[in-house]
Scaffold this active site. Sequence first.
Site, PDB file in Angstrom:
ATOM      1  N   ILE A 246       0.830  -1.202   0.000  1.00 29.69           N
ATOM      2  CA  ILE A 246       0.000   0.000   0.000  1.00 29.69           C
ATOM      3  C   ILE A 246       0.864   1.251   0.000  1.00 29.69           C
ATOM      4  O   ILE A 246       0.561   2.239  -0.679  1.00 29.69           O
ATOM      5  CB  ILE A 246      -0.944  -0.013   1.216  1.00 29.69           C
ATOM      6  CG1 ILE A 246      -1.989  -1.120   1.041  1.00 29.69           C
ATOM      7  CG2 ILE A 246      -1.641   1.344   1.379  1.00 29.69           C
ATOM      8  CD1 ILE A 246      -2.840  -1.364   2.269  1.00 29.69           C
TER       9      ILE A 246
ATOM     10  N   SER B 174      -5.725  -0.610  11.150  1.00 31.30           N
ATOM     11  CA  SER B 174      -6.138  -1.885  10.573  1.00 31.30           C
ATOM     12  C   SER B 174      -7.367  -2.410  11.297  1.00 31.30           C
ATOM     13  O   SER B 174      -7.541  -2.192  12.498  1.00 31.30           O
ATOM     14  CB  SER B 174      -5.005  -2.907  10.702  1.00 31.30           C
ATOM     15  OG  SER B 174      -5.428  -4.206  10.347  1.00 31.30           O
TER      16      SER B 174
ATOM     17  N   TYR C  30       0.090  -8.683  16.393  1.00 31.27           N
ATOM     18  CA  TYR C  30      -0.008  -7.722  15.293  1.00 31.27           C
ATOM     19  C   TYR C  30      -1.194  -6.780  15.511  1.00 31.27           C
ATOM     20  O   TYR C  30      -1.061  -5.559  15.382  1.00 31.27           O
ATOM     21  CB  TYR C  30      -0.169  -8.452  13.957  1.00 31.27           C
ATOM     22  CG  TYR C  30      -0.456  -7.507  12.806  1.00 31.27           C
ATOM     23  CD1 TYR C  30       0.559  -6.717  12.271  1.00 31.27           C
ATOM     24  CD2 TYR C  30      -1.740  -7.380  12.270  1.00 31.27           C
ATOM     25  CE1 TYR C  30       0.303  -5.830  11.235  1.00 31.27           C
ATOM     26  CE2 TYR C  30      -2.005  -6.497  11.235  1.00 31.27           C
ATOM     27  CZ  TYR C  30      -0.978  -5.729  10.719  1.00 31.27           C
ATOM     28  OH  TYR C  30      -1.243  -4.845   9.696  1.00 31.27           O
TER      29      TYR C  30
END
Length: 316
Positions: A32, A156, A181
């Site tokens: 990205i 995210s 994460y």
Amino acid sequence: MPSVLKTQPWNVHRLPAAEGKRFLVTGGNAGIGYFVAEQLAGTGATVVLGSRDAAKAEAAIASIRSRVPGAKVQHLRLDLADLASLKTSVDALGPDRLDAVVYNAGVALDHPPRRETKDGHELMFATNHLGHFALTGWLAPLLVATPGSRIITTGSFAAKSERLDFDDLQNTHDYRPKRTYGRSKLAQMLFSFELDRRLRAAGSTTLSVVVHPGGALDSLTPSRPQVRVRTTGERLRGLPLGLLVQGKEAGAWPAVRAVLDPDVRGGHLWGPRVFGLRGRPGLAPIWDHLADTTTAARLWAASCDLTGVAPTFTPV
């Protein structure tokens, strides 16, 4: 409230000109981040790719220049997992203006074992959050000196169901890569909202904005031969998923809008309009746990202790 703010129509394919401005994109050599850099380069701005791998950065620069004639693109060596190196990297940027930085670089590990940086920090938490936190401190004078500058943090959906454990902030015990994460991305997002509050309190014109790319898959991402080639098999397998999610070129749109759109305000969350998974970029509702100011302030204090950096924004 940001969720009801009226904004002007935005065309992802006709971006406003930004000649004379300078943008830094961490991790701008791939994924990205590459498409954020490519799209911003098309505005006439100078785009700096922050990357620890010079060869990959040069390949990305060649790709951008092949698609954007006259593109002004540079490489800055940047290793977010090496806290001691960040001041040197920022010094290499020079005294010129910095209109926006996009915090895009990140590490996502799928399997154990747990890995640490040379500073002794868990790798994902260190790279995704602590590195960007410390980088903010070193970039602060340059950003403050540029009126209306912006700090864009890439969050995210992985953070939506996670919560921080301050008794085990770096997941030393019961390490699970996906959870670790998600927590690192949650830390980034909480940091960005806390940063906005501190910027407002300091009277700064710098904005702190959070974006997320929705569902952005390699199989739906157009090829860039110098960077990554999508195979025919990947393209065919990805076609059915295109009804629900999108590629990384579209995943870059929220960050690009957050950099360029004059309607964007500090403390906003921007993402894809269609169920937060795909489509044009739009203002998104802020998840309840991202508005937890007590947790965010506690994380800020812990991050200062872990990095030895305390970001401050005093207007010049």
